[in-house]
Design a protein around this motif. Sequence first.
Motif, PDB file in Angstrom:
ATOM      1  N   LEU A  48       0.826  -1.211   0.000  1.00 39.74           N
ATOM      2  CA  LEU A  48       0.000   0.000   0.000  1.00 39.74           C
ATOM      3  C   LEU A  48       0.863   1.266   0.000  1.00 39.74           C
ATOM      4  CD1 LEU A  48      -2.707   1.414   0.059  1.00 39.74           C
ATOM      5  CD2 LEU A  48      -2.871   0.966   2.507  1.00 39.74           C
ATOM      6  N   GLU A  52       0.950   4.070  -2.964  1.00 41.73           N
ATOM      7  CA  GLU A  52       0.732   5.508  -2.741  1.00 41.73           C
ATOM      8  C   GLU A  52       1.886   6.324  -3.331  1.00 41.73           C
ATOM      9  OE1 GLU A  52      -1.927   6.819  -1.610  1.00 41.73           O
ATOM     10  OE2 GLU A  52      -2.928   5.068  -0.751  1.00 41.73           O
ATOM     11  N   ARG A 111     -10.740  15.103  -1.263  1.00 41.85           N
ATOM     12  CA  ARG A 111     -10.272  13.796  -1.736  1.00 41.85           C
ATOM     13  C   ARG A 111      -8.786  13.931  -2.051  1.00 41.85           C
ATOM     14  NH1 ARG A 111     -15.271  12.313  -4.844  1.00 41.85           N
ATOM     15  NH2 ARG A 111     -14.431  13.382  -6.637  1.00 41.85           N
ATOM     16  N   LEU A 114      -3.964  12.150   1.133  1.00 42.00           N
ATOM     17  CA  LEU A 114      -3.729  11.252   2.260  1.00 42.00           C
ATOM     18  C   LEU A 114      -2.514  10.356   2.044  1.00 42.00           C
ATOM     19  CD1 LEU A 114      -7.327   9.856   2.991  1.00 42.00           C
ATOM     20  CD2 LEU A 114      -5.991  11.302   4.493  1.00 42.00           C
ATOM     21  N   LEU A 118      -0.342   8.305   4.794  1.00 37.01           N
ATOM     22  CA  LEU A 118      -0.438   6.846   4.865  1.00 37.01           C
ATOM     23  C   LEU A 118       0.946   6.191   4.820  1.00 37.01           C
ATOM     24  CD1 LEU A 118      -3.262   5.266   2.685  1.00 37.01           C
ATOM     25  CD2 LEU A 118      -2.810   4.955   5.100  1.00 37.01           C
TER      26      LEU A 118
ATOM     27  N   MET B  54      -7.533  -1.289  -1.634  1.00 34.66           N
ATOM     28  CA  MET B  54      -8.017   0.096  -1.525  1.00 34.66           C
ATOM     29  C   MET B  54      -6.830   0.980  -1.157  1.00 34.66           C
ATOM     30  SD  MET B  54     -10.979   1.716   0.916  1.00 34.66           S
ATOM     31  CE  MET B  54     -12.291   0.738   0.233  1.00 34.66           C
ATOM     32  N   ASN B  55      -6.693   2.104  -1.844  1.00 36.81           N
ATOM     33  CA  ASN B  55      -5.618   3.044  -1.495  1.00 36.81           C
ATOM     34  C   ASN B  55      -6.228   4.326  -0.930  1.00 36.81           C
ATOM     35  OD1 ASN B  55      -6.580   4.398  -3.705  1.00 36.81           O
ATOM     36  ND2 ASN B  55      -4.749   4.129  -4.950  1.00 36.81           N
ATOM     37  N   SER B  56      -5.418   5.349  -0.765  1.00 34.34           N
ATOM     38  CA  SER B  56      -5.911   6.578  -0.115  1.00 34.34           C
ATOM     39  C   SER B  56      -6.985   7.262  -0.960  1.00 34.34           C
ATOM     40  CB  SER B  56      -4.761   7.539   0.152  1.00 34.34           C
ATOM     41  OG  SER B  56      -4.190   7.984  -1.058  1.00 34.34           O
ATOM     42  N   SER B  57      -6.888   7.123  -2.286  1.00 38.33           N
ATOM     43  CA  SER B  57      -7.931   7.723  -3.140  1.00 38.33           C
ATOM     44  C   SER B  57      -9.256   6.990  -2.944  1.00 38.33           C
ATOM     45  CB  SER B  57      -7.528   7.655  -4.613  1.00 38.33           C
ATOM     46  OG  SER B  57      -6.330   8.343  -4.819  1.00 38.33           O
ATOM     47  N   GLY B  60     -10.649   8.194   0.205  1.00 38.51           N
ATOM     48  CA  GLY B  60     -11.235   9.522  -0.034  1.00 38.51           C
ATOM     49  C   GLY B  60     -12.628   9.407  -0.635  1.00 38.51           C
ATOM     50  N   ILE B  63     -15.019   8.520   2.159  1.00 36.90           N
ATOM     51  CA  ILE B  63     -15.263   9.688   3.024  1.00 36.90           C
ATOM     52  C   ILE B  63     -16.217  10.653   2.336  1.00 36.90           C
ATOM     53  CG2 ILE B  63     -14.179  11.691   4.142  1.00 36.90           C
ATOM     54  CD1 ILE B  63     -11.569  10.025   4.230  1.00 36.90           C
ATOM     55  N   SER B  64     -15.939  10.890   1.059  1.00 40.93           N
ATOM     56  CA  SER B  64     -16.763  11.822   0.302  1.00 40.93           C
ATOM     57  C   SER B  64     -18.219  11.337   0.219  1.00 40.93           C
ATOM     58  CB  SER B  64     -16.161  11.947  -1.106  1.00 40.93           C
ATOM     59  OG  SER B  64     -16.898  12.832  -1.863  1.00 40.93           O
ATOM     60  N   LYS B  84      -7.983  -6.438   5.622  1.00 44.24           N
ATOM     61  CA  LYS B  84      -7.041  -5.471   5.057  1.00 44.24           C
ATOM     62  C   LYS B  84      -7.625  -4.054   5.067  1.00 44.24           C
ATOM     63  CE  LYS B  84      -5.492  -6.316   0.781  1.00 44.24           C
ATOM     64  NZ  LYS B  84      -4.745  -7.011  -0.291  1.00 44.24           N
ATOM     65  N   SER B  87      -7.962  -2.773   8.618  1.00 49.91           N
ATOM     66  CA  SER B  87      -6.672  -2.302   9.119  1.00 49.91           C
ATOM     67  C   SER B  87      -6.385  -0.891   8.603  1.00 49.91           C
ATOM     68  CB  SER B  87      -5.602  -3.299   8.666  1.00 49.91           C
ATOM     69  OG  SER B  87      -4.344  -2.748   8.742  1.00 49.91           O
ATOM     70  N   LEU B  88      -6.737  -0.647   7.354  1.00 50.15           N
ATOM     71  CA  LEU B  88      -6.544   0.679   6.755  1.00 50.15           C
ATOM     72  C   LEU B  88      -7.399   1.730   7.480  1.00 50.15           C
ATOM     73  CD1 LEU B  88      -5.298   2.306   4.421  1.00 50.15           C
ATOM     74  CD2 LEU B  88      -7.129   1.485   2.949  1.00 50.15           C
ATOM     75  N   ILE B  91      -5.757   2.339  11.029  1.00 54.90           N
ATOM     76  CA  ILE B  91      -4.531   3.140  11.123  1.00 54.90           C
ATOM     77  C   ILE B  91      -4.763   4.598  10.741  1.00 54.90           C
ATOM     78  CG2 ILE B  91      -2.924   1.215  10.819  1.00 54.90           C
ATOM     79  CD1 ILE B  91      -2.552   2.036   7.943  1.00 54.90           C
ATOM     80  N   THR B  92      -5.790   4.853   9.930  1.00 56.94           N
ATOM     81  CA  THR B  92      -6.094   6.240   9.572  1.00 56.94           C
ATOM     82  C   THR B  92      -7.105   6.856  10.548  1.00 56.94           C
ATOM     83  OG1 THR B  92      -7.788   5.418   8.061  1.00 56.94           O
ATOM     84  CG2 THR B  92      -5.657   5.961   7.098  1.00 56.94           C
ATOM     85  N   LEU B  94     -10.095   6.333  10.672  1.00 58.50           N
ATOM     86  CA  LEU B  94     -11.380   6.592  10.023  1.00 58.50           C
ATOM     87  C   LEU B  94     -12.450   5.611  10.498  1.00 58.50           C
ATOM     88  CD1 LEU B  94     -10.150   7.346   6.405  1.00 58.50           C
ATOM     89  CD2 LEU B  94     -11.177   8.953   8.001  1.00 58.50           C
ATOM     90  N   ILE B  97     -15.469   7.112  12.174  1.00 60.22           N
ATOM     91  CA  ILE B  97     -16.511   7.907  11.494  1.00 60.22           C
ATOM     92  C   ILE B  97     -17.476   7.028  10.690  1.00 60.22           C
ATOM     93  CG2 ILE B  97     -15.073   9.974  11.392  1.00 60.22           C
ATOM     94  CD1 ILE B  97     -14.869   9.445   8.315  1.00 60.22           C
TER      95      ILE B  97
END
Lengths: 145, 111
Positions: A48, A52, A111, A114, A118, B54-57, B60, B63-64, B84, B87-88, B91-92, B94, B97
């Motif tokens: 991951l 990124e 968006r 991050l 990360l 899944m990555n940060s995008s 996002g 979240i959006s 997986k 875990s993401l 650690i963030t 999130l 929420i």
Amino acid sequence: MKVKPPDERTFELKVKSSLENLAVIRDFISDSALDSGINKEVVDRIILAVDEASSNIMRHAYKDRPEGVITVQISVKNNECVVTLIDNGIGFSLEKVREPNMLSYLKEKKRGGLGIHLMKILMDNVDYSSIDGEYNKLVLTKKIN
Amino acid sequence: MKVKVTERYEAVVLELKGNVMGGPEAAEFADTVKKLLSEGKNKIVLDLSDVKFMNSSGLGMLISSLTTVTNGGGKLKLACVGEKINSLLMITKLITIFESYDSVDLAIQSF
């Protein structure tokens, strides 16, 4: 294209800066790290972080130009996995990237942005250096014991 | 990423499959969510059982979607979050929420 490893525990991949190659990079990291005996959970985190880093290079350093080249090296030694990404695109300052505020993400529907956060969470060390007009080098280190 | 939309009882289940990585697919997904809200379908479950990566995008995008649905007076819940992805979210931070359930049925019952 996966090339002959420079030494026993180092593997190298060179790919064009195209988003389709993110899957190639992920597979390369997965195969190399698992071959080196790193456990799956740690490998997933490294994958991951490298994803990124690679997508940031494609989007920001090369500005989505697919002709750019990204070199990815993974090396496992002394209980550390070190992944180095080298590009010849536009550099940036790692220090100037601010930690994201998750609440503002939620309120402002932001968006992106991050990725570096990360990387820092997933890896034990993130080091970036840039020689203007020559290359940028990102070194991601993960302790594996 | 592929998205399968099914309606169950009064809820809409969006089943995400494959790699959730933002890009043009995220914009399409945002449009899907907005369309559902405009049709008054504001109880939404995201079924993540077939998400491989899944990555940060991708985060996002989640979240959006949550913000859009909440601002539209609805509720968005996650179901079948794999190890997986969980875990993401952990650690963030999130994870705090999102409301997350072990199955789609449990997520629907929670509305």
